[in-house]
Scaffold this active site. Structure first.
Site: not given
Ligand code: GAR
Length: 224
Positions: A15, A108, A173
């Site tokens: 993604s 991360h 993210e």
């Protein structure tokens, strides 16, 4: 405009790869993805590369050194300048990391250096922290370590479980990674003594990367 030629390494869903693909569709975006490498043949992210017409390859990672040699050959063949790890879940060969020093970044799902390694969101819930988030950083030989380019904060809700928290982190993210890569491609990111400087860090767009002060509230609210 000469675009930065990026190679993306994945292991799974992809993604974040998709978020980078979307960003690169904008002709004004200063980077383009020229190669995707997966260490797993079943990685759903490979179909995303395929759909976007991006050359992709599968390189097994049973042997770290062999992976590095094969990946290096492909990266050279496709004239890759810069690597993004996007859910690449293997520890890379130290020589490979050194060869790509300050030319390889990772994302991360925690505010590093907290909660390195696997299940960062589960670790955050277990620790009872009130805020977590995600980090984009340059890659060093140690796992989930290296100079931090950007972080985005996500509040932890009292009723969060791992799935809900992971989904909300993933949302940020997908904003943070394309923004960080853009700054890198614009040559606004420099590493000095293992710390990152960002040219123009006062601009509101960049304040969202490292939320302090008023920008923090704004960014956190949009992510809840
Ligand atoms: C993302 O949450 C990424 O931050 C994490 O794996 C997920 C990959 O999702 N990476 C790490 O934990 C690296 N240590 P994606 O395949 O959908 O991008």
């Amino acid at each position: 405009m000469e675009r930065l030629r990026v190679g993306v390494l994945i292991s799974g869903r992809g993604s974040n790869l998709q978020a980078l693909i979307e960003a690169c569709r904008d002709p004004d975006y200063p980077a383009e993805i020229v190669l995707v490498i997966s260490n797993r043949a079943q990685a759903p992210g490979l179909a995303r590369a395929d759909a976007a017409g991006i050359p992709h390859a599968i390189v097994g990672h049973r042997e770290r050194h062999a992976f590095a040699a094969q990946a290096e050959a492909l990266l050279r063949e496709h004239r890759v300048d810069f690597i993004c790890l996007a859910g690449f879940m293997r520890i890379l060969d130290a020589g490979f990391v050194q060869a790509w020093r300050d030319r390889m970044v990772n994302i991360h799902p925690s505010l590093l250096p907290a909660f390195q390694g696997l299940h960062a969101q589960r670790q955050a819930l277990a620790a009872g922290v009130r805020f977590t988030g995600c980090t984009v950083h340059f890659v060093r030989a140690e796992l989930d370590c290296g100079p931090i380019i950007g972080q985005a904060v996500v509040p932890v809700r009292p009723d969060d479980d791992e799935e809900r928290l992971s989904a909300r982190i993933l949302e940020v993210e997908h904003r943070l990674y394309p923004l960080a890569l853009r700054l890198i491609a614009e040559k606004r990111v420099t590493v000095t003594a293992d710390r990152v400087d960002i040219e123009g860090w006062r601009s509101p767009e960049i304040a969202a990367l490292n939320p302090v002060g008023p920008a923090a509230g704004r960014f956190a609210r949009t992510s809840v």
